[in-house]
Design a protein around this motif. Structure first.
Motif, PDB file in Angstrom:
ATOM      1  N   ILE A 164     -10.162  -2.547   7.321  1.00  0.00           N
ATOM      2  CA  ILE A 164      -9.910  -2.898   5.924  1.00  0.00           C
ATOM      3  C   ILE A 164      -9.615  -4.390   5.859  1.00  0.00           C
ATOM      4  CG2 ILE A 164      -9.072  -0.637   5.164  1.00  0.00           C
ATOM      5  CD1 ILE A 164      -6.200  -1.716   5.504  1.00  0.00           C
ATOM      6  N   ASP A 165      -9.782  -4.956   4.660  1.00  0.00           N
ATOM      7  CA  ASP A 165      -9.494  -6.371   4.451  1.00  0.00           C
ATOM      8  C   ASP A 165      -8.122  -6.590   3.830  1.00  0.00           C
ATOM      9  OD1 ASP A 165     -12.188  -7.365   5.231  1.00  0.00           O
ATOM     10  OD2 ASP A 165     -12.808  -6.207   3.477  1.00  0.00           O
ATOM     11  N   LEU A 166      -7.728  -5.685   2.930  1.00  0.00           N
ATOM     12  CA  LEU A 166      -6.475  -5.828   2.203  1.00  0.00           C
ATOM     13  C   LEU A 166      -5.737  -4.492   2.164  1.00  0.00           C
ATOM     14  CD1 LEU A 166      -7.774  -7.969  -0.800  1.00  0.00           C
ATOM     15  CD2 LEU A 166      -6.316  -8.772   1.072  1.00  0.00           C
ATOM     16  N   LEU A 167      -4.452  -4.547   2.440  1.00  0.00           N
ATOM     17  CA  LEU A 167      -3.594  -3.363   2.400  1.00  0.00           C
ATOM     18  C   LEU A 167      -2.635  -3.510   1.234  1.00  0.00           C
ATOM     19  CD1 LEU A 167      -2.290  -0.778   3.556  1.00  0.00           C
ATOM     20  CD2 LEU A 167      -0.933  -2.259   5.066  1.00  0.00           C
ATOM     21  N   LEU A 168      -2.643  -2.533   0.343  1.00  0.00           N
ATOM     22  CA  LEU A 168      -1.778  -2.538  -0.834  1.00  0.00           C
ATOM     23  C   LEU A 168      -0.772  -1.411  -0.666  1.00  0.00           C
ATOM     24  CD1 LEU A 168      -1.382  -3.952  -3.557  1.00  0.00           C
ATOM     25  CD2 LEU A 168      -3.022  -2.365  -4.557  1.00  0.00           C
ATOM     26  N   THR A 169       0.510  -1.772  -0.475  1.00  0.00           N
ATOM     27  CA  THR A 169       1.531  -0.763  -0.188  1.00  0.00           C
ATOM     28  C   THR A 169       2.905  -1.326  -0.524  1.00  0.00           C
ATOM     29  OG1 THR A 169       2.356   0.751   1.520  1.00  0.00           O
ATOM     30  CG2 THR A 169       1.829  -1.483   2.228  1.00  0.00           C
ATOM     31  N   ILE A 170       3.946  -0.520  -0.350  1.00  0.00           N
ATOM     32  CA  ILE A 170       5.298  -1.015  -0.603  1.00  0.00           C
ATOM     33  C   ILE A 170       5.707  -1.994   0.489  1.00  0.00           C
ATOM     34  CG2 ILE A 170       6.041   1.001  -1.911  1.00  0.00           C
ATOM     35  CD1 ILE A 170       7.413   2.037   0.615  1.00  0.00           C
ATOM     36  N   ASP A 171       6.582  -2.930   0.133  1.00  0.00           N
ATOM     37  CA  ASP A 171       6.923  -3.977   1.094  1.00  0.00           C
ATOM     38  C   ASP A 171       7.674  -3.433   2.306  1.00  0.00           C
ATOM     39  OD1 ASP A 171       9.284  -3.412  -0.303  1.00  0.00           O
ATOM     40  OD2 ASP A 171       9.966  -5.496  -0.311  1.00  0.00           O
ATOM     41  N   TYR A 172       8.276  -2.237   2.195  1.00  0.00           N
ATOM     42  CA  TYR A 172       8.945  -1.641   3.353  1.00  0.00           C
ATOM     43  C   TYR A 172       7.948  -1.302   4.459  1.00  0.00           C
ATOM     44  CZ  TYR A 172      12.913  -0.858   0.172  1.00  0.00           C
ATOM     45  OH  TYR A 172      13.944  -1.017  -0.709  1.00  0.00           O
ATOM     46  N   ALA A 173       6.674  -1.118   4.093  1.00  0.00           N
ATOM     47  CA  ALA A 173       5.686  -0.638   5.052  1.00  0.00           C
ATOM     48  C   ALA A 173       4.763  -1.727   5.591  1.00  0.00           C
ATOM     49  CB  ALA A 173       4.843   0.472   4.417  1.00  0.00           C
ATOM     50  N   ILE A 174       4.956  -2.991   5.173  1.00  0.00           N
ATOM     51  CA  ILE A 174       4.090  -4.045   5.670  1.00  0.00           C
ATOM     52  C   ILE A 174       4.597  -4.564   7.007  1.00  0.00           C
ATOM     53  CG2 ILE A 174       3.329  -4.723   3.368  1.00  0.00           C
ATOM     54  CD1 ILE A 174       5.259  -7.065   3.510  1.00  0.00           C
ATOM     55  N   SER A 175       3.767  -5.345   7.687  1.00  0.00           N
ATOM     56  CA  SER A 175       4.104  -5.882   9.007  1.00  0.00           C
ATOM     57  C   SER A 175       4.498  -7.351   8.887  1.00  0.00           C
ATOM     58  CB  SER A 175       2.901  -5.751   9.948  1.00  0.00           C
ATOM     59  OG  SER A 175       3.101  -6.486  11.133  1.00  0.00           O
ATOM     60  N   SER A 176       5.488  -7.755   9.663  1.00  0.00           N
ATOM     61  CA  SER A 176       5.898  -9.163   9.692  1.00  0.00           C
ATOM     62  C   SER A 176       4.925 -10.020  10.481  1.00  0.00           C
ATOM     63  CB  SER A 176       7.303  -9.284  10.301  1.00  0.00           C
ATOM     64  OG  SER A 176       7.312  -8.752  11.629  1.00  0.00           O
ATOM     65  N   ASP A 177       3.939  -9.399  11.133  1.00  0.00           N
ATOM     66  CA  ASP A 177       2.969 -10.135  11.947  1.00  0.00           C
ATOM     67  C   ASP A 177       1.835 -10.734  11.127  1.00  0.00           C
ATOM     68  OD1 ASP A 177       4.379  -9.472  14.239  1.00  0.00           O
ATOM     69  OD2 ASP A 177       3.210  -7.648  14.601  1.00  0.00           O
TER      70      ASP A 177
END
Length: 335
Positions: free
Chosen positions: A146-159
């Protein structure tokens, strides 16, 4: 192009083979026939002097040498993509590009539907694919699926880079004829009723509100588990059940279904919806343009957010740590 007898085109095939651990799955991703992919594996085996993938039972596993190659091969390809490949000029009016999202039906309904309609007017040749939320969204992003992930900020990666688009909170939704929806929704009434909730993927991952409410001293009686956020609304119509839903989505659905809304009778943190992309795509002008358009639409579609009560960042960080601990696979971690 060859480097010390290695056809550099084979690096792409090697990266996919190491990720998929399957010739047939790798062939699908590479858009090659299975025989061509098997041939590429044979040439890679010859070059490295190692089997790389071996049959074990009904599946294939990586050899020790193959395990050692995963990160170096991915790093080389990422460097090529980010520093060697020349990015073409970006003109939205002429851009013929496919952008792949991973997003829930909630995100699709309250943001993507309007945003993609707006983008069509400026970039009529751009194409989009929306994939449903999977069990390991960050892993899917890192594997380039995928190119873009749309989700809640709790589930994103700091990388990887990300941008918060909007906030939303929760309301209780029920049939307009449901006697339980008369008057204020009390805590006692809330926990006495049957509930409809949504869970996702093969692991039946709970949505944030489901996960949060499970941590309350009193537990809900879940009578129906739905596969999507949208289906929750139809599943409470004509029943005495209720659902806890995002305010933005619920406000849309009460316009088309016989539903009514009440405030949640206890504190539940609002969510922040964020967009994330791979760090190697940070200079991808087409992706950044799409992100800008999503942010613009999020500001236009602010909805009724007067009831969204912010929480202290320290409290949000504490919840994020707990959520990520309970859902390691969502962020590409191993449990």
């Amino acid at each position: 192009m060859r480097f010390q007898r290695l056809d550099l085109n084979l690096l792409v095939a090697l990266d996919v083979l190491l990720a998929e651990k399957s010739v047939s799955l790798a062939a699908d991703r590479l858009c090659l026939s299975q025989s061509a992919t098997s041939s590429a594996l044979g040439r890679l085996r010859d070059y490295f002097g190692d089997e790389l993938l071996v049959v074990k039972g009904r599946s294939m596993v990586l050899t020790a040498r193959a395990e050692e190659l995963i990160e170096p091969v991915r790093a080389v390809l990422d460097q090529i993509r980010s520093t060697i490949a020349i990015a073409p000029e970006f003109d939205p009016a002429t851009c013929d590009r496919q952008i792949r999202f991973m997003a829930s039906d909630y995100s699709t309904q309250v943001l993507l539907a309007g945003a993609l309609a707006m983008i069509e007017a400026e970039a009529p040749h751009m194409r989009f694919e929306i994939q449903p939320m999977g069990d390991s969204p960050i892993d899917t992003l890192e594997r380039g699926q995928i190119d873009l992930l749309l989700t809640i900020d709790y589930a994103i990666s700091s990388d990887h880079p990300s941008q918060v688009l909007f906030e939303d909170d929760y309301v209780v939704v029920g049939d307009a004829a449901n006697p339980a929806m008369e008057g204020e929704m009390t805590r006692e009434k809330y926990f006495s009723l049957g509930h409809v909730t949504a869970r996702f993927g093969k692991s039946r991952t709970p949505a944030f509100d489901d996960w949060f409410v499970r941590r309350q001293k009193t537990q809900r009686r879940i009578e129906v588990v739905a596969p999507t956020f949208l289906s929750q609304t139809s599943l409470v119509v004509g029943t005495r059940r209720i659902a806890t839903m995002h305010r933005r989505l619920a406000s849309q659905m009460v316009k088309v279904l016989p539903l009514t809304l009440r405030e949640v009778p206890f504190d539940i943190p609002p969510i922040r919806e964020a967009i994330q992309w791979h760090i190697t795509n940070n200079n991808d002008r087409a992706l950044r343009w799409v992100v800008e358009r999503l942010a613009a639409m999020a500001q236009e579609e602010r909805g009724d957010i007067s009831n969204v009560v912010p929480i202290a960042e320290a409290r949000r960080d504490e919840i994020a740590v707990q959520f990520q601990h309970n859902h390691p696979n969502m962020r590409g971690e191993k449990s």
